[in-house]
Design a protein around this motif. Structure first.
Motif, PDB file in Angstrom:
ATOM      1  N   TYR A   1      16.700 -22.049   0.822  1.00  0.00           N
ATOM      2  CA  TYR A   1      16.076 -21.424   1.995  1.00  0.00           C
ATOM      3  C   TYR A   1      16.806 -21.942   3.232  1.00  0.00           C
ATOM      4  CZ  TYR A   1      12.379 -19.446   4.900  1.00  0.00           C
ATOM      5  OH  TYR A   1      11.679 -18.685   5.811  1.00  0.00           O
ATOM      6  N   GLY A   2      17.442 -21.005   3.955  1.00  0.00           N
ATOM      7  CA  GLY A   2      18.315 -21.409   5.059  1.00  0.00           C
ATOM      8  C   GLY A   2      19.744 -21.505   4.578  1.00  0.00           C
ATOM      9  N   ALA A   3      20.164 -20.497   3.825  1.00  0.00           N
ATOM     10  CA  ALA A   3      21.442 -20.550   3.115  1.00  0.00           C
ATOM     11  C   ALA A   3      22.658 -20.355   4.008  1.00  0.00           C
ATOM     12  CB  ALA A   3      21.459 -19.490   2.006  1.00  0.00           C
ATOM     13  N   SER A   4      22.457 -19.952   5.268  1.00  0.00           N
ATOM     14  CA  SER A   4      23.602 -19.678   6.137  1.00  0.00           C
ATOM     15  C   SER A   4      23.889 -20.783   7.134  1.00  0.00           C
ATOM     16  CB  SER A   4      23.374 -18.362   6.900  1.00  0.00           C
ATOM     17  OG  SER A   4      22.185 -18.439   7.674  1.00  0.00           O
TER      18      SER A   4
ATOM     19  N   GLY B   1      19.892 -17.090  -2.282  1.00  0.00           N
ATOM     20  CA  GLY B   1      19.956 -17.572  -0.912  1.00  0.00           C
ATOM     21  C   GLY B   1      19.018 -16.798  -0.010  1.00  0.00           C
ATOM     22  N   VAL B   2      18.323 -17.507   0.860  1.00  0.00           N
ATOM     23  CA  VAL B   2      17.427 -16.887   1.835  1.00  0.00           C
ATOM     24  C   VAL B   2      18.038 -17.041   3.221  1.00  0.00           C
ATOM     25  CG1 VAL B   2      15.131 -16.901   2.866  1.00  0.00           C
ATOM     26  CG2 VAL B   2      15.399 -17.401   0.426  1.00  0.00           C
ATOM     27  N   CYS B   3      18.173 -15.919   3.934  1.00  0.00           N
ATOM     28  CA  CYS B   3      18.766 -15.946   5.268  1.00  0.00           C
ATOM     29  C   CYS B   3      18.338 -14.690   6.024  1.00  0.00           C
ATOM     30  CB  CYS B   3      20.292 -16.021   5.184  1.00  0.00           C
ATOM     31  SG  CYS B   3      21.044 -14.627   4.300  1.00  0.00           S
ATOM     32  N   SER B   4      18.878 -14.486   7.218  1.00  0.00           N
ATOM     33  CA  SER B   4      18.555 -13.292   7.998  1.00  0.00           C
ATOM     34  C   SER B   4      19.487 -12.144   7.631  1.00  0.00           C
ATOM     35  CB  SER B   4      18.665 -13.589   9.491  1.00  0.00           C
ATOM     36  OG  SER B   4      20.018 -13.885   9.832  1.00  0.00           O
ATOM     37  N   THR B   5      19.178 -10.963   8.152  1.00  0.00           N
ATOM     38  CA  THR B   5      19.942  -9.751   7.832  1.00  0.00           C
ATOM     39  C   THR B   5      21.429  -9.919   8.123  1.00  0.00           C
ATOM     40  OG1 THR B   5      17.996  -8.463   8.492  1.00  0.00           O
ATOM     41  CG2 THR B   5      20.058  -7.263   8.214  1.00  0.00           C
ATOM     42  N   THR B   6      21.753 -10.476   9.286  1.00  0.00           N
ATOM     43  CA  THR B   6      23.156 -10.579   9.704  1.00  0.00           C
ATOM     44  C   THR B   6      23.976 -11.529   8.835  1.00  0.00           C
ATOM     45  OG1 THR B   6      22.547 -12.297  11.303  1.00  0.00           O
ATOM     46  CG2 THR B   6      22.639 -10.026  12.103  1.00  0.00           C
ATOM     47  N   ASN B   7      23.311 -12.374   8.058  1.00  0.00           N
ATOM     48  CA  ASN B   7      24.034 -13.368   7.269  1.00  0.00           C
ATOM     49  C   ASN B   7      24.051 -13.076   5.765  1.00  0.00           C
ATOM     50  OD1 ASN B   7      24.548 -14.846   9.608  1.00  0.00           O
ATOM     51  ND2 ASN B   7      22.632 -15.986   9.426  1.00  0.00           N
TER      52      ASN B   7
ATOM     53  N   SER C   1      29.000 -13.829  -0.165  1.00  0.00           N
ATOM     54  CA  SER C   1      30.417 -14.161  -0.349  1.00  0.00           C
ATOM     55  C   SER C   1      30.615 -15.616  -0.789  1.00  0.00           C
ATOM     56  CB  SER C   1      31.192 -13.917   0.951  1.00  0.00           C
ATOM     57  OG  SER C   1      30.897 -14.909   1.936  1.00  0.00           O
ATOM     58  N   LEU C   2      29.632 -16.460  -0.530  1.00  0.00           N
ATOM     59  CA  LEU C   2      29.719 -17.866  -0.918  1.00  0.00           C
ATOM     60  C   LEU C   2      29.334 -18.098  -2.371  1.00  0.00           C
ATOM     61  CD1 LEU C   2      28.212 -19.559   2.271  1.00  0.00           C
ATOM     62  CD2 LEU C   2      30.620 -19.329   1.646  1.00  0.00           C
ATOM     63  N   GLY C   3      28.898 -17.016  -3.043  1.00  0.00           N
ATOM     64  CA  GLY C   3      28.606 -17.123  -4.463  1.00  0.00           C
ATOM     65  C   GLY C   3      27.169 -16.886  -4.860  1.00  0.00           C
ATOM     66  N   ALA C   4      26.292 -16.629  -3.898  1.00  0.00           N
ATOM     67  CA  ALA C   4      24.887 -16.394  -4.232  1.00  0.00           C
ATOM     68  C   ALA C   4      24.750 -15.186  -5.151  1.00  0.00           C
ATOM     69  CB  ALA C   4      24.072 -16.192  -2.966  1.00  0.00           C
ATOM     70  N   ASP C   5      23.963 -15.346  -6.215  1.00  0.00           N
ATOM     71  CA  ASP C   5      23.728 -14.233  -7.142  1.00  0.00           C
ATOM     72  C   ASP C   5      22.756 -13.218  -6.547  1.00  0.00           C
ATOM     73  OD1 ASP C   5      25.090 -15.288  -9.752  1.00  0.00           O
ATOM     74  OD2 ASP C   5      23.918 -16.980  -9.004  1.00  0.00           O
ATOM     75  N   ASP C   6      21.812 -13.718  -5.786  1.00  0.00           N
ATOM     76  CA  ASP C   6      20.837 -12.859  -5.108  1.00  0.00           C
ATOM     77  C   ASP C   6      20.643 -13.370  -3.686  1.00  0.00           C
ATOM     78  OD1 ASP C   6      19.967 -11.123  -7.378  1.00  0.00           O
ATOM     79  OD2 ASP C   6      19.241 -13.033  -8.190  1.00  0.00           O
ATOM     80  N   VAL C   7      20.299 -12.464  -2.786  1.00  0.00           N
ATOM     81  CA  VAL C   7      19.999 -12.849  -1.407  1.00  0.00           C
ATOM     82  C   VAL C   7      18.679 -12.214  -0.991  1.00  0.00           C
ATOM     83  CG1 VAL C   7      22.359 -13.271  -0.646  1.00  0.00           C
ATOM     84  CG2 VAL C   7      21.453 -10.958  -0.573  1.00  0.00           C
ATOM     85  N   ILE C   8      17.929 -12.934  -0.175  1.00  0.00           N
ATOM     86  CA  ILE C   8      16.647 -12.452   0.314  1.00  0.00           C
ATOM     87  C   ILE C   8      16.657 -12.538   1.834  1.00  0.00           C
ATOM     88  CG2 ILE C   8      14.150 -12.856   0.370  1.00  0.00           C
ATOM     89  CD1 ILE C   8      14.406 -14.113  -2.413  1.00  0.00           C
ATOM     90  N   ASP C   9      16.278 -11.452   2.484  1.00  0.00           N
ATOM     91  CA  ASP C   9      16.238 -11.370   3.938  1.00  0.00           C
ATOM     92  C   ASP C   9      14.850 -11.788   4.420  1.00  0.00           C
ATOM     93  OD1 ASP C   9      16.220 -10.682   6.603  1.00  0.00           O
ATOM     94  OD2 ASP C   9      17.178  -8.728   6.315  1.00  0.00           O
ATOM     95  N   TYR C  10      14.755 -12.968   5.028  1.00  0.00           N
ATOM     96  CA  TYR C  10      13.433 -13.467   5.419  1.00  0.00           C
ATOM     97  C   TYR C  10      12.825 -12.674   6.577  1.00  0.00           C
ATOM     98  CZ  TYR C  10      15.409 -15.919   9.495  1.00  0.00           C
ATOM     99  OH  TYR C  10      16.025 -16.217  10.683  1.00  0.00           O
ATOM    100  N   THR C  11      13.648 -11.867   7.256  1.00  0.00           N
ATOM    101  CA  THR C  11      13.108 -11.056   8.346  1.00  0.00           C
ATOM    102  C   THR C  11      12.410  -9.799   7.832  1.00  0.00           C
ATOM    103  OG1 THR C  11      15.105  -9.705   8.687  1.00  0.00           O
ATOM    104  CG2 THR C  11      15.001 -11.836   9.821  1.00  0.00           C
ATOM    105  N   LYS C  12      12.624  -9.480   6.544  1.00  0.00           N
ATOM    106  CA  LYS C  12      12.046  -8.256   5.976  1.00  0.00           C
ATOM    107  C   LYS C  12      11.148  -8.509   4.772  1.00  0.00           C
ATOM    108  CE  LYS C  12      15.967  -5.386   7.428  1.00  0.00           C
ATOM    109  NZ  LYS C  12      17.061  -4.472   6.990  1.00  0.00           N
ATOM    110  N   VAL C  13      11.218  -9.699   4.209  1.00  0.00           N
ATOM    111  CA  VAL C  13      10.483  -9.997   2.976  1.00  0.00           C
ATOM    112  C   VAL C  13       9.601 -11.231   3.193  1.00  0.00           C
ATOM    113  CG1 VAL C  13      10.702 -10.684   0.553  1.00  0.00           C
ATOM    114  CG2 VAL C  13      12.311  -9.034   1.536  1.00  0.00           C
ATOM    115  N   ASP C  14       8.347 -11.162   2.770  1.00  0.00           N
ATOM    116  CA  ASP C  14       7.496 -12.355   2.841  1.00  0.00           C
ATOM    117  C   ASP C  14       6.793 -12.659   1.526  1.00  0.00           C
ATOM    118  OD1 ASP C  14       5.528 -10.417   2.766  1.00  0.00           O
ATOM    119  OD2 ASP C  14       4.991 -10.612   4.881  1.00  0.00           O
ATOM    120  N   THR C  15       7.218 -11.957   0.464  1.00  0.00           N
ATOM    121  CA  THR C  15       6.704 -12.248  -0.873  1.00  0.00           C
ATOM    122  C   THR C  15       7.876 -12.280  -1.854  1.00  0.00           C
ATOM    123  OG1 THR C  15       6.337  -9.900  -1.365  1.00  0.00           O
ATOM    124  CG2 THR C  15       4.489 -11.142  -0.415  1.00  0.00           C
TER     125      THR C  15
END
Length: 313
Positions: A164-167, A187-193, A199-213
């Motif tokens: 959480y805070g992957a960027s 990795g959890v980060c914002s849309t822009t990141n 690109s750093l290798g995360a298999d999945d990414v979650i946008d904390y500005t759009k997802v809360d579950t």
């Protein structure tokens, strides 16, 4: 020499460039010509004293009641050893080094004296050969935070890891380290990141500005809160609930950062092997330190923000 002086707590404008006396190393010290430093979250807290009330008094006791006890702040440095004391055994003149200054601070200057042995006043070692001085500031600060935190998880190949805070400075290192250890990483980060974290290798990414579950069917063996306990959200609470029964949840705020040159050596090895690449968002000149602090204080940087001090000839 030139140095950035912090004469009182406050906004970025309290930082001023002044001429001060160049230090001379004692018998057990090295003199480092600093090529790059960084603006870290710790520097922001030290300069502003904007911290939760429960830690304000202890922080002021350690760092200074009404102003920083060390007027030259700065926690991270990368540079070259210019001279050494007669008792120095680990380093020689010309060595390229990187490290943290601990309670000694003082990295916002053209030169800094440090001891060769680890203490609360710093840790120092040879910097990775395949990265710049600017990148070395991220490797030192973000690397120590990430390595110290992930070591607590004893991560094994195939495990599910969430950052959480992957960027951020430590998050970008943690993503790469977890992948190197064989984990499946989210990795959890914002849309822009999102693209950067992917690109750093995360298999999945979650946008904390759009997802809360989170998917109730997914559990994580290790979760790293790389943004610290001051930042809260519904998604962070959901992450805690997604921890596997025997999983481990770690925040970078859980304990003080260990100033460990052996861990810096481990970071150097992994970087030189090509498994980790420190991420620099922006590089500012020495004269633009106020603007650099303003930028970092907004909380949207990607990786680290470096300050160029001396130019490498």
């Amino acid at each position: 020499m030139k140095a950035i002086i912090c004469t009182k707590y406050g906004a970025p404008e309290v930082l001023q460039i002044r001429q001060v006396e160049k230090p001379t190393p004692k018998d057990d010290e090295v003199l480092i010509k600093i090529y790059a430093t960084a603006v870290t979250a710790s520097d922001i807290f030290i300069r502003s004293s904007n911290v939760p009330i429960q830690v304000l008094i202890p922080m002021r006791i350690m760092l200074g009641l009404w102003k920083p006890r060390k007027s030259i702040i700065g926690l991270v440095l990368a540079g070259e050893i210019e001279s050494i004391g007669k008792d120095i055994k680990k380093f020689k003149i010309g060595d390229q080094v990187y490290g943290l200054t601990g309670f000694g601070l003082g990295a916002y200057a053209e030169y800094k004296c440090m001891k060769e042995n680890d203490s609360t006043y710093g840790c120092l070692t040879i910097k990775p050969t395949n990265i710049s001085y600017e990148e070395a500031t991220v490797a030192a600060y973000g690397g120590l935070l990430a390595f110290q935190s992930l070591e607590k998880g004893n991560i094994q190949p195939g495990q599910n890891v969430l950052i959480y805070g992957a960027s951020g400075t430590s998050g970008t290192i943690a993503i790469q380290l977890a992948k190197y250890l064989g984990a499946k990483v989210t990795g959890v980060c914002s849309t822009t990141n999102l693209a950067l974290v992917k690109s750093l290798g995360a298999d999945d990414v979650i946008d904390y500005t759009k997802v809360d579950t989170l998917d109730p069917n997914v559990q994580y063996d290790f979760i790293l809160d790389a943004v610290g306990k001051m930042k809260t959200s519904k998604l962070k609470k959901a992450c805690k609930k997604a921890l596997a029964p025997k999983g481990k949840y770690v925040s970078i705020d859980d304990e003080k950062l260990m100033l460990d040159s052996k861990r810096l050596d481990s970071i150097k090895e992994v970087i030189e092997a090509g498994h980790i690449k420190p991420i620099i968002d922006k590089c500012y000149s020495f004269e633009d330190i106020v603007e650099a602090h303003r930028y970092v204080e907004k909380g949207h940087k990607k990786g680290g923000v470096a300050i160029l001090i001396n130019k490498k000839e």
